[in-house]
Each structure stands twice: as C-alpha cells, then as structure tokens.
Design a protein around this motif. Structure first.
Motif, short mmCIF file in Angstrom:
data_model
loop_
_atom_site.label_atom_id
_atom_site.label_comp_id
_atom_site.label_asym_id
_atom_site.label_seq_id
_atom_site.Cartn_x
_atom_site.Cartn_y
_atom_site.Cartn_z
N LEU A 78 8.68 0.56 14.64
CA LEU A 78 8.59 0.92 13.22
C LEU A 78 9.93 0.70 12.51
O LEU A 78 9.96 0.25 11.36
CB LEU A 78 8.14 2.36 13.05
N SER A 79 11.03 0.98 13.20
CA SER A 79 12.36 0.79 12.60
C SER A 79 12.64 -0.68 12.31
O SER A 79 13.07 -1.03 11.20
CB SER A 79 13.45 1.34 13.53
N PHE A 80 12.42 -1.53 13.29
CA PHE A 80 12.66 -2.96 13.06
C PHE A 80 11.71 -3.51 12.01
O PHE A 80 12.09 -4.34 11.18
CB PHE A 80 12.57 -3.76 14.36
N ASP A 81 10.46 -3.07 12.06
CA ASP A 81 9.49 -3.52 11.05
C ASP A 81 9.89 -3.09 9.65
O ASP A 81 9.69 -3.83 8.70
CB ASP A 81 8.09 -2.99 11.36
N TYR A 82 10.44 -1.90 9.52
CA TYR A 82 10.86 -1.43 8.20
C TYR A 82 11.84 -2.42 7.57
O TYR A 82 11.70 -2.79 6.42
CB TYR A 82 11.50 -0.04 8.30
N PHE A 83 12.81 -2.84 8.37
CA PHE A 83 13.82 -3.76 7.84
C PHE A 83 13.32 -5.19 7.68
O PHE A 83 13.90 -5.97 6.93
CB PHE A 83 15.08 -3.73 8.71
N MET A 84 12.22 -5.53 8.32
CA MET A 84 11.67 -6.87 8.19
C MET A 84 10.53 -6.93 7.17
O MET A 84 10.50 -7.82 6.32
CB MET A 84 11.16 -7.35 9.55
N PHE A 85 9.63 -5.98 7.22
CA PHE A 85 8.40 -6.07 6.44
C PHE A 85 8.38 -5.24 5.16
O PHE A 85 7.65 -5.57 4.23
CB PHE A 85 7.19 -5.68 7.29
N ILE A 86 9.09 -4.15 5.12
CA ILE A 86 9.02 -3.28 3.94
C ILE A 86 10.26 -3.45 3.08
O ILE A 86 10.18 -3.78 1.90
CB ILE A 86 8.82 -1.80 4.38
N TRP A 87 11.42 -3.24 3.64
CA TRP A 87 12.66 -3.33 2.90
C TRP A 87 13.19 -4.76 2.87
O TRP A 87 13.84 -5.18 1.93
CB TRP A 87 13.69 -2.39 3.52
N ILE A 90 10.08 -9.77 3.77
CA ILE A 90 8.65 -9.93 3.57
C ILE A 90 8.12 -9.04 2.45
O ILE A 90 7.20 -9.41 1.74
CB ILE A 90 7.89 -9.74 4.90
N LYS A 91 8.71 -7.88 2.26
CA LYS A 91 8.39 -6.96 1.14
C LYS A 91 6.91 -6.60 1.03
O LYS A 91 6.28 -6.80 0.01
CB LYS A 91 8.87 -7.54 -0.19
N MET A 92 6.35 -6.04 2.08
CA MET A 92 4.97 -5.53 2.03
C MET A 92 5.00 -4.11 1.48
O MET A 92 5.98 -3.39 1.67
CB MET A 92 4.35 -5.47 3.44
N SER A 93 3.92 -3.70 0.86
CA SER A 93 3.81 -2.30 0.46
C SER A 93 3.55 -1.47 1.72
O SER A 93 3.03 -1.99 2.72
CB SER A 93 2.66 -2.11 -0.53
N VAL A 94 3.91 -0.20 1.67
CA VAL A 94 3.70 0.66 2.84
C VAL A 94 2.23 0.73 3.22
O VAL A 94 1.89 0.59 4.40
CB VAL A 94 4.32 2.06 2.61
N PRO A 95 1.30 0.94 2.27
CA PRO A 95 -0.13 0.96 2.67
C PRO A 95 -0.60 -0.35 3.31
O PRO A 95 -1.34 -0.32 4.29
CB PRO A 95 -0.87 1.23 1.37
N ASP A 96 -0.17 -1.49 2.77
CA ASP A 96 -0.55 -2.77 3.37
C ASP A 96 0.04 -2.92 4.76
O ASP A 96 -0.62 -3.40 5.68
CB ASP A 96 -0.10 -3.94 2.49
N TYR A 97 1.30 -2.51 4.92
CA TYR A 97 1.94 -2.58 6.24
C TYR A 97 1.18 -1.73 7.25
O TYR A 97 0.90 -2.18 8.37
CB TYR A 97 3.40 -2.11 6.16
N ILE A 98 0.84 -0.52 6.87
CA ILE A 98 0.13 0.38 7.79
C ILE A 98 -1.22 -0.22 8.19
O ILE A 98 -1.57 -0.25 9.37
CB ILE A 98 -0.05 1.77 7.17
N LYS A 99 -1.96 -0.75 7.22
CA LYS A 99 -3.27 -1.33 7.51
C LYS A 99 -3.18 -2.59 8.36
O LYS A 99 -3.99 -2.81 9.25
CB LYS A 99 -4.01 -1.65 6.20
N GLU A 100 -2.19 -3.41 8.09
CA GLU A 100 -2.11 -4.71 8.75
C GLU A 100 -1.38 -4.67 10.09
O GLU A 100 -1.73 -5.39 11.01
CB GLU A 100 -1.43 -5.73 7.83
N ILE A 101 -0.34 -3.84 10.20
CA ILE A 101 0.50 -3.86 11.40
C ILE A 101 0.68 -2.47 12.02
O ILE A 101 0.49 -2.29 13.22
CB ILE A 101 1.90 -4.44 11.07
N GLY A 102 1.06 -1.51 11.22
CA GLY A 102 1.50 -0.21 11.71
C GLY A 102 0.53 0.53 12.61
O GLY A 102 0.93 1.13 13.61
N ILE A 103 -0.75 0.50 12.27
CA ILE A 103 -1.73 1.24 13.07
C ILE A 103 -1.77 0.72 14.51
O ILE A 103 -1.96 1.49 15.45
CB ILE A 103 -3.12 1.20 12.41
#
Length: 123
Positions: A78-87, A90-103
């Motif tokens: 989750l930490s590495f993904d935060y710096f790659m996908f959210i912040w 890639i700049k995904m929204s948190v809900p999109d990230y959770i649905k697509e990857i996080g779960i």
C-alpha cells in the motif's frame, strides 16, 4: 516479528515483481481488462505464497508471526502504491485505486495468517 528485515525485503519484492510484470502486460489492459486483472491476481497470489514460504523456512512460524507478516506485506504494498498510483505519476482516485488494485492486497494477510495458523497447529 522474528525477522523484520526479511519481511520488509520480501514485502518489497512482493510489490515490485507484479508491478514490473504489469508494466510488461499493460498493452493488454485496454483490450482485455478482465484477463489483465485476473492474471495480475494470479501473479500476486503466487508471489505472496512464494515469499511466505521463504520467510517461514527461515524462522519458527506461528499464528502471531503470520499476522505480523501479512500486515507488513500489506503495508509495504500500500505504501509503494500510494507513491505510484495516488500521489505519484498515475494519479488515481482513492476509490478507483481500491476497486482496481487495493482490494487484491487483502489476500496477503489471508495467506500469511493461514500459513501461521498451520505452523502453530503443526507443533
């Protein structure tokens, strides 16, 4: 946690290996999104099983160790993904990230807790 160093190293490898494979498979994501996500799930589960086995081979495992290892694996990913996908780029929204990857990452503690449980009951 008996080997925090190994848990962190394996956690990083658990994140980077599927990430690199996903980059190589990215051209298939748009035309075959379900296949892409299914393959990525299989790759993630395979790597968590491999690194859990490697971790528990080096220590005497138990349920508590399985819980801690799962938390470390989950937190690292989750930490590495935060710096790659959210912040990051890639700049995904948190809900999109959770649905697509996080779960998908929830399988990490499920698998490590299962190993820990088996090792506790093996004694």
């Amino acid at each position: 946690m008996k080997s925090i160093k190994n848990a962190l190293i394996y956690g990083f490898l658990l994140w980077i290996i599927p990430f690199i494979i996903s980059i190589a498979m990215f051209p298939f994501k748009k035309p075959e999104p379900f296949l892409f996500h299914s393959l990525m799930t299989v790759i993630s589960v395979t790597t968590v099983v491999i690194f859990s086995i490697l971790y528990f081979k080096k220590i005497e495992g138990n349920l508590k160790e399985g819980i801690f290892l799962g938390i470390i694996f989950l937190a690292v990913s989750l930490s590495f993904d935060y710096f790659m996908f959210i912040w990051g780029p890639i700049k995904m929204s948190v809900p999109d990230y959770i649905k697509e990857i996080g779960i998908t990452y929830l399988v990490y503690p499920i698998i490590t807790i299962g190993y820990g449980y088996l090792l506790t009951n093996k004694k």
